[in-house]
Design a protein around this motif. Structure first.
Motif, PDB file in Angstrom:
ATOM      1  N   ARG A   1      -3.025  -3.546   5.097  1.00  0.00           N
ATOM      2  CA  ARG A   1      -4.149  -2.715   4.835  1.00  0.00           C
ATOM      3  C   ARG A   1      -4.827  -3.410   3.727  1.00  0.00           C
ATOM      4  O   ARG A   1      -4.474  -3.452   2.555  1.00  0.00           O
ATOM      5  CB  ARG A   1      -3.516  -1.542   4.539  1.00  0.00           C
ATOM      6  CG  ARG A   1      -4.876  -0.391   4.366  1.00  0.00           C
ATOM      7  CD  ARG A   1      -4.287   1.047   3.750  1.00  0.00           C
ATOM      8  NE  ARG A   1      -5.386   1.878   3.742  1.00  0.00           N
ATOM      9  CZ  ARG A   1      -5.541   2.907   2.810  1.00  0.00           C
ATOM     10  NH1 ARG A   1      -4.383   3.180   2.012  1.00  0.00           N
ATOM     11  NH2 ARG A   1      -6.490   3.471   2.588  1.00  0.00           N
TER      12      ARG A   1
ATOM     13  N   PHE B   1      -7.999  -2.840   8.411  1.00  0.00           N
ATOM     14  CA  PHE B   1      -6.479  -3.584   8.268  1.00  0.00           C
ATOM     15  C   PHE B   1      -6.918  -4.992   8.883  1.00  0.00           C
ATOM     16  O   PHE B   1      -8.026  -5.364   9.337  1.00  0.00           O
ATOM     17  CB  PHE B   1      -5.788  -2.873   9.465  1.00  0.00           C
ATOM     18  CG  PHE B   1      -5.246  -1.327   9.269  1.00  0.00           C
ATOM     19  CD1 PHE B   1      -4.207  -1.095   8.493  1.00  0.00           C
ATOM     20  CD2 PHE B   1      -6.232  -0.446   9.382  1.00  0.00           C
ATOM     21  CE1 PHE B   1      -3.758   0.127   8.283  1.00  0.00           C
ATOM     22  CE2 PHE B   1      -5.949   0.915   9.073  1.00  0.00           C
ATOM     23  CZ  PHE B   1      -4.798   1.210   8.369  1.00  0.00           C
TER      24      PHE B   1
ATOM     25  N   ASN C   1      -0.335  -5.020   1.030  1.00  0.00           N
ATOM     26  CA  ASN C   1      -1.933  -4.759   0.648  1.00  0.00           C
ATOM     27  C   ASN C   1      -2.695  -5.918   0.302  1.00  0.00           C
ATOM     28  O   ASN C   1      -2.332  -7.122   0.920  1.00  0.00           O
ATOM     29  CB  ASN C   1      -1.948  -3.807  -0.630  1.00  0.00           C
ATOM     30  CG  ASN C   1      -1.319  -4.515  -2.063  1.00  0.00           C
ATOM     31  OD1 ASN C   1      -0.995  -5.886  -1.850  1.00  0.00           O
ATOM     32  ND2 ASN C   1      -1.049  -4.147  -3.062  1.00  0.00           N
TER      33      ASN C   1
ATOM     34  N   ASP D   1       0.903  -1.109   0.096  1.00  0.00           N
ATOM     35  CA  ASP D   1       0.150   0.175  -0.030  1.00  0.00           C
ATOM     36  C   ASP D   1       0.895   1.333  -0.064  1.00  0.00           C
ATOM     37  O   ASP D   1       1.639   1.142   0.813  1.00  0.00           O
ATOM     38  CB  ASP D   1      -1.056   0.194   1.358  1.00  0.00           C
ATOM     39  CG  ASP D   1      -1.651   1.312   1.470  1.00  0.00           C
ATOM     40  OD1 ASP D   1      -2.358   1.679   0.565  1.00  0.00           O
ATOM     41  OD2 ASP D   1      -1.690   1.737   2.702  1.00  0.00           O
TER      42      ASP D   1
ATOM     43  N   THR E   1       0.362   3.463   3.476  1.00  0.00           N
ATOM     44  CA  THR E   1       0.900   2.851   5.074  1.00  0.00           C
ATOM     45  C   THR E   1       2.119   2.076   4.698  1.00  0.00           C
ATOM     46  O   THR E   1       2.983   1.766   5.743  1.00  0.00           O
ATOM     47  CB  THR E   1      -0.100   2.096   5.348  1.00  0.00           C
ATOM     48  OG1 THR E   1      -0.394   0.926   4.677  1.00  0.00           O
ATOM     49  CG2 THR E   1      -1.326   2.969   5.745  1.00  0.00           C
TER      50      THR E   1
ATOM     51  N   LEU F   1      -3.887   7.228   8.664  1.00  0.00           N
ATOM     52  CA  LEU F   1      -3.633   5.840   8.444  1.00  0.00           C
ATOM     53  C   LEU F   1      -2.297   5.395   8.470  1.00  0.00           C
ATOM     54  O   LEU F   1      -1.994   4.012   8.962  1.00  0.00           O
ATOM     55  CB  LEU F   1      -4.267   5.764   7.000  1.00  0.00           C
ATOM     56  CG  LEU F   1      -5.750   5.617   6.665  1.00  0.00           C
ATOM     57  CD1 LEU F   1      -5.843   5.409   5.217  1.00  0.00           C
ATOM     58  CD2 LEU F   1      -6.474   4.653   7.337  1.00  0.00           C
TER      59      LEU F   1
ATOM     60  N   ASP G   1     -11.685  -2.276  11.627  1.00  0.00           N
ATOM     61  CA  ASP G   1     -11.624  -0.974  11.128  1.00  0.00           C
ATOM     62  C   ASP G   1     -11.693   0.180  11.912  1.00  0.00           C
ATOM     63  O   ASP G   1     -12.048  -0.123  13.037  1.00  0.00           O
ATOM     64  CB  ASP G   1     -12.598  -0.823   9.799  1.00  0.00           C
ATOM     65  CG  ASP G   1     -14.046  -0.906  10.238  1.00  0.00           C
ATOM     66  OD1 ASP G   1     -14.211  -0.838  11.709  1.00  0.00           O
ATOM     67  OD2 ASP G   1     -14.883  -0.858   9.606  1.00  0.00           O
TER      68      ASP G   1
ATOM     69  N   ASP H   1     -10.138   1.964   5.685  1.00  0.00           N
ATOM     70  CA  ASP H   1      -9.498   1.960   7.026  1.00  0.00           C
ATOM     71  C   ASP H   1      -9.821   0.769   7.618  1.00  0.00           C
ATOM     72  O   ASP H   1      -9.609   0.419   8.781  1.00  0.00           O
ATOM     73  CB  ASP H   1     -10.475   3.006   7.788  1.00  0.00           C
ATOM     74  CG  ASP H   1     -11.755   2.516   7.999  1.00  0.00           C
ATOM     75  OD1 ASP H   1     -12.497   1.797   6.779  1.00  0.00           O
ATOM     76  OD2 ASP H   1     -12.605   2.768   8.931  1.00  0.00           O
TER      77      ASP H   1
ATOM     78  N   ALA I   1      -0.759   2.438  11.104  1.00  0.00           N
ATOM     79  CA  ALA I   1      -0.167   1.383  10.595  1.00  0.00           C
ATOM     80  C   ALA I   1       1.109   1.157  11.346  1.00  0.00           C
ATOM     81  O   ALA I   1       1.567   0.088  11.766  1.00  0.00           O
ATOM     82  CB  ALA I   1       0.231   1.510   9.013  1.00  0.00           C
TER      83      ALA I   1
END
Length: 607
Positions: free
Chosen positions: A247, A253, A170, A163, A166, A222, A202, A251, A226
């Motif tokens: 992530r 994770f 991903n 990602d 962060t 975010l 989230d 939002d 992270a």
């Protein structure tokens, strides 16, 4: 003992190398020696690394590029070495067998990628292509340095699998790791548990951060989240490694625990995450406080699929949200089974009406003064093909949520009115009984209830005064606009309006005078306070408060010109007490449980 694959030929087994082989066809004897010299020089000077090996696999020729790639400039020559050993072509049986087939002329080509050890100590990735040389008793091994290509591939893969906000793995990389974790045998070895755990979370209210402070602040938040999740994962490191933090988008994770040790480990991790996120975030002077909701799933790898695990995690996250947010919730199979049942029922509601799976039962409404049958309440039942006979509390709420209550309510209303008219025609010598039908407030909003009632009364030829519509207190109190006008139009038509479960909702008694209501149905919770045997000889109930409340409501209702029906009457003592305080009608198991229409016909015949 199983046969071992033949190993590469040793130098001792290979005859001395012949002179440099002919590579191209020679046209005549006079030009043979110059052509060989030119071709040999071209081979040696070619920028493409190349080796020549005889049919026994011994290197008989190597150009400068090959020597530089594999050994470095000025190193010992490669001629005389075994090609399979130098290029790692005998490390696996399939490659070794295919390579020997090329040496024997039975296979036209072989391609392999190998990581080779350079003489200087570093490794080099090489693409090797082996093919026979036409007209010569040798094979050509062409080499390509793909280190730069693999580095570029690795960089592209990292960009594709991480990602950018962060820098966490991903969604794609997360599911790749999850799939590997769930593969059979992934946890074989000493100390392995064969289990997997997942914390799916989230942020609560993250959309408000983006909407009010902008996406640039949201992205910084975010990234900060992270970092804290990664720190929690590092602290949770155990024997098999550190949980993967990813992530998944927006939002959302996930923390994946491979070879987990049980729900306690996952709950500890979830609690640590909640604690870490409770601390305020300082984003370039912008102070933010956020919380998270976490769904926790932990189970055996065997029998678990990626889809099944993620569905369980998503469901559990929804529970955490529904239970109040800022918490973690552990997956509960029983709760999930109820949810699945709820989904099945919800999906089948509309088709069930069309298939005729619903039936009506009727519970008598009795005059407390003399015990005579005054009316009946129509109660819908669902004869579900899988779950059997279901009472309204199992499906009416679902019908209200998805809007199918309009279709179902219209069917109930039409069926009940038609049945009431049939009773009237079948028993002309007795006063007709009215039928009371429950109406959801959504029926008023999402359909033309007044038009539906008018049409049904016209089609069934039932007098309007023989129809009573019941709405809950919370639906009636505070009605305005369309609902209130609908109630007035129905009342003007002659239909009676009753407030069901009165006393448990708003209880705005002053508002009653402005509503077109004719009946109050007291909630059964008040009647249950009139216990068996209570007040024998004195008329005093066991719970004086209930008696005072009921008596006050009955008196107020009568002063407003309303009649009162008591629900859940189960004993003679309760009926006597209700009659003495002025209640008009009773309904409950003392008189009858809900029964089929045929049973009501019998009661009417006995009058």
């Amino acid at each position: 003992m199983s046969a071992q694959p033949e190993g590469p030929t040793t130098a001792a087994e290979v005859p001395p190398p012949a002179s440099c082989p002919e590579i191209l066809t020679q046209s005549d004897h006079a030009r043979e020696r110059p052509a060989q010299a030119v071709h040999g020089a071209a081979f040696l000077a070619a920028p493409q690394p190349m080796l020549l090996a005889d049919r026994n696999g011994l290197i008989v020729g190597a150009n400068t590029a090959a020597l530089t790639l594999l050994r470095g400039e000025g190193s010992e020559p490669l001629v005389g070495l075994i090609a399979a050993e130098l290029l790692d072509l005998a490390s696996d049986p399939r490659t070794w067998d295919a390579y020997r087939e090329v040496l024997r002329g039975r296979q036209a080509r072989l391609g392999r990628t190998r990581r080779l050890k350079h003489a200087a100590g570093h490794s080099v990735w090489v693409r090797i292509t082996v093919s026979p040389v036409p007209g010569a008793d040798v094979v050509l091994l062409s080499l390509s340095d793909i280190d730069a290509h693999r580095d570029l591939q690795a960089q592209l893969r990292h960009l594709r699998m991480h990602d950018p906000v962060t820098r966490l793995p991903n969604r794609a990389l997360f599911f790749e790791r999850l799939a590997c974790a769930l593969e059979a045998g992934a946890y074989e070895g000493t100390g392995a548990t064969g289990r997997v755990g997942l914390c799916y979370l989230d942020l609560d209210g993250f959309k408000a951060v983006n909407d009010t402070l902008g996406h640039h602040v949201g992205d910084r938040l975010l990234a900060a989240v992270a970092e804290r999740l990664t720190h929690c994962a590092q602290l949770a490191h155990h024997a098999t490694g550190t949980p993967l933090v990813a992530r998944l988008g927006g939002d959302e994770f996930a923390l994946l625990v491979e070879d987990s040790t049980g729900t306690e480990q996952l709950s500890d991790l979830a609690e640590a995450v909640l604690g870490a996120l409770r601390e305020p975030f300082d984003l370039s002077g912008q102070h933010l406080v956020v919380s998270a909701s976490i769904g926790v799933v932990e189970r055996q790898v065997a029998g678990t699929s990626t889809t099944g695990l993620m569905q369980a995690a998503d469901t559990t996250l929804y529970w955490a949200k529904a239970d109040g947010k800022a918490r973690w919730t552990l997956f509960d199979p029983e709760r999930n089974a109820r949810r699945m049942t709820r989904q099945v029922l919800s999906a089948g509601l509309r088709p069930a009406v069309e298939r005729g799976e619903f039936v009506l039962e009727y519970q008598p409404l009795v005059r407390l003064e003399d015990g005579g049958l005054r009316g009946v309440e129509a109660l819908v039942r669902w004869r579900h093909p899988r779950f059997g006979l279901l009472t309204p509390n199992r499906f009416i709420g679902l019908a209200e949520e998805d809007g199918s209550i309009v279709q179902l309510g219209r069917w109930v209303l039409e069926t009940a009115c038609r049945q009431a008219r049939e009773w009237q025609l079948a028993h002309p010598g007795v006063p007709p009984v009215f039928v009371s039908v429950n109406v959801a407030v959504r029926q008023v909003w999402d359909s033309d209830l007044v038009a539906d009632v008018a049409r049904i009364l016209d089609e069934t030829q039932l007098a309007p005064e023989l129809l009573q519509l019941e709405l809950t207190e919370s639906a009636v109190m505070g009605s305005a606009g369309r609902p209130l006008q609908a109630l007035r139009d129905l009342s003007d038509m002659g239909v009676r309006i009753a407030i069901d479960d009165f006393g448990t909702g708003y209880s705005n008694l002053a508002y009653l005078s402005r509503l077109p209501v004719s009946v109050l149905k007291l909630d059964g919770a008040f009647v249950r306070g009139f216990q068996d045997g209570a007040g024998a000889g004195s008329g005093a109930p066991e719970d004086p408060a209930d008696a005072v409340i009921v008596e006050a409501m009955v008196q107020l209702a009568h002063r407003l010109g309303l009649t009162v029906t008591a629900e859940c009457v189960e004993t003679v003592e309760q009926a006597d007490r209700l009659r003495r305080i002025g209640c008009d009608t009773g309904q409950g198991w003392l008189y009858s449980r809900p029964v089929a229409a045929e049973r009501i016909s019998v009661l009417l015949a006995d009058r």
